[in-house]
Motif scaffolding. Structure first.
Motif, short mmCIF file in Angstrom:
data_model
loop_
_atom_site.label_atom_id
_atom_site.label_comp_id
_atom_site.label_asym_id
_atom_site.label_seq_id
_atom_site.Cartn_x
_atom_site.Cartn_y
_atom_site.Cartn_z
N LYS A 10 -45.64 15.91 11.84
CA LYS A 10 -45.79 15.51 10.43
C LYS A 10 -44.85 16.28 9.52
CE LYS A 10 -50.59 14.48 11.25
NZ LYS A 10 -51.97 14.84 10.99
N GLU A 11 -44.27 17.36 10.05
CA GLU A 11 -43.36 18.20 9.27
C GLU A 11 -42.14 18.53 10.12
OE1 GLU A 11 -45.33 21.37 6.65
OE2 GLU A 11 -46.64 21.22 8.40
N ASP A 12 -41.13 19.06 9.47
CA ASP A 12 -39.94 19.53 10.16
C ASP A 12 -40.34 20.62 11.16
OD1 ASP A 12 -37.64 21.54 10.47
OD2 ASP A 12 -36.65 19.82 9.54
N PRO A 13 -39.84 20.56 12.40
CA PRO A 13 -40.20 21.58 13.40
C PRO A 13 -39.90 23.01 12.96
CG PRO A 13 -39.06 19.75 14.45
CD PRO A 13 -38.99 19.52 12.96
N LYS A 14 -38.85 23.21 12.18
CA LYS A 14 -38.51 24.56 11.72
C LYS A 14 -39.61 25.13 10.83
CE LYS A 14 -33.59 23.85 12.10
NZ LYS A 14 -32.32 23.66 11.43
N ARG A 19 -44.44 28.82 10.40
CA ARG A 19 -45.88 29.00 10.21
C ARG A 19 -46.52 29.59 11.47
NH1 ARG A 19 -47.69 23.83 9.31
NH2 ARG A 19 -46.71 23.93 7.28
N LEU A 20 -46.11 29.10 12.65
CA LEU A 20 -46.66 29.60 13.91
C LEU A 20 -46.35 31.09 14.12
CD1 LEU A 20 -45.94 26.62 16.32
CD2 LEU A 20 -48.17 27.37 15.45
N VAL A 21 -45.17 31.50 13.73
CA VAL A 21 -44.79 32.92 13.87
C VAL A 21 -45.73 33.79 13.03
CG1 VAL A 21 -43.00 34.61 13.30
CG2 VAL A 21 -42.39 32.48 14.46
N ARG A 22 -45.99 33.37 11.80
CA ARG A 22 -46.90 34.13 10.93
C ARG A 22 -48.32 34.14 11.49
NH1 ARG A 22 -44.13 31.20 6.95
NH2 ARG A 22 -45.94 29.86 6.64
N LEU A 23 -48.82 32.99 11.94
CA LEU A 23 -50.17 32.91 12.49
C LEU A 23 -50.31 33.72 13.78
CD1 LEU A 23 -50.99 29.15 11.90
CD2 LEU A 23 -52.15 31.10 10.86
N ALA A 24 -49.29 33.67 14.62
CA ALA A 24 -49.35 34.44 15.87
C ALA A 24 -49.43 35.93 15.59
CB ALA A 24 -48.12 34.12 16.73
N ASP A 34 -38.35 28.29 19.39
CA ASP A 34 -37.59 27.81 18.25
C ASP A 34 -38.05 26.40 17.93
OD1 ASP A 34 -36.40 26.15 20.20
OD2 ASP A 34 -34.69 27.50 20.44
N SER A 35 -37.25 25.64 17.21
CA SER A 35 -37.67 24.31 16.79
C SER A 35 -37.56 23.26 17.90
CB SER A 35 -36.85 23.85 15.57
OG SER A 35 -35.49 23.80 15.90
N GLU A 36 -37.17 23.69 19.12
CA GLU A 36 -37.06 22.75 20.23
C GLU A 36 -38.06 23.02 21.35
OE1 GLU A 36 -33.02 22.84 21.52
OE2 GLU A 36 -32.29 21.95 19.64
N LYS A 37 -38.29 24.29 21.66
CA LYS A 37 -39.23 24.61 22.74
C LYS A 37 -39.68 26.05 22.62
CE LYS A 37 -35.69 25.96 26.05
NZ LYS A 37 -35.15 25.79 27.38
N GLY A 38 -40.81 26.34 23.27
CA GLY A 38 -41.33 27.70 23.25
C GLY A 38 -42.73 27.76 23.82
N TYR A 39 -43.38 28.89 23.55
CA TYR A 39 -44.74 29.07 24.06
C TYR A 39 -45.51 30.04 23.17
CZ TYR A 39 -43.39 33.66 25.81
OH TYR A 39 -42.98 34.97 25.89
#
Length: 82
Positions: A10-14, A19-24, A34-39
């Motif tokens: 629903k939003e740009d992957p970047k 947001r995920l970095v901050r929540l983690a 990054d905006s293509e793959k990760g874990y």
């Protein structure tokens, strides 16, 4: 055993990754990607993601034994449907 769910972003992957970095960090979860793959892994879970175009596939490769797969799958699907 692994389970996957794919949905439209629903939003740009970047923006999502930022947001995920901050929540983690806030919840003491390891996040790499990054905006293509990760874990992300922590709290007994290991979840990988892969972004292709506007779609993202989330794959849970590890979960706590006491949490049923049906709950994991329903929560993952909520990410794309809410």
């Amino acid at each position: 055993m692994t389970r996957s769910v794919t949905g439209r972003l629903k939003e740009d992957p970047k923006v999502i990754v930022e947001r995920l970095v901050r929540l983690a960090d806030k919840h003491d979860v390891e996040f790499e990607g990054d905006s293509e793959k990760g874990y992300a892994k922590g709290k007994g879970f290991h979840v990988e993601y892969l972004v292709v175009g506007e779609s993202c596939t989330l794959t849970v490769t590890k979960k706590p034994l006491l949490i049923p797969w049906s709950l994991v799958e329903s929560q993952l699907e909520k990410l794309f449907n809410d």
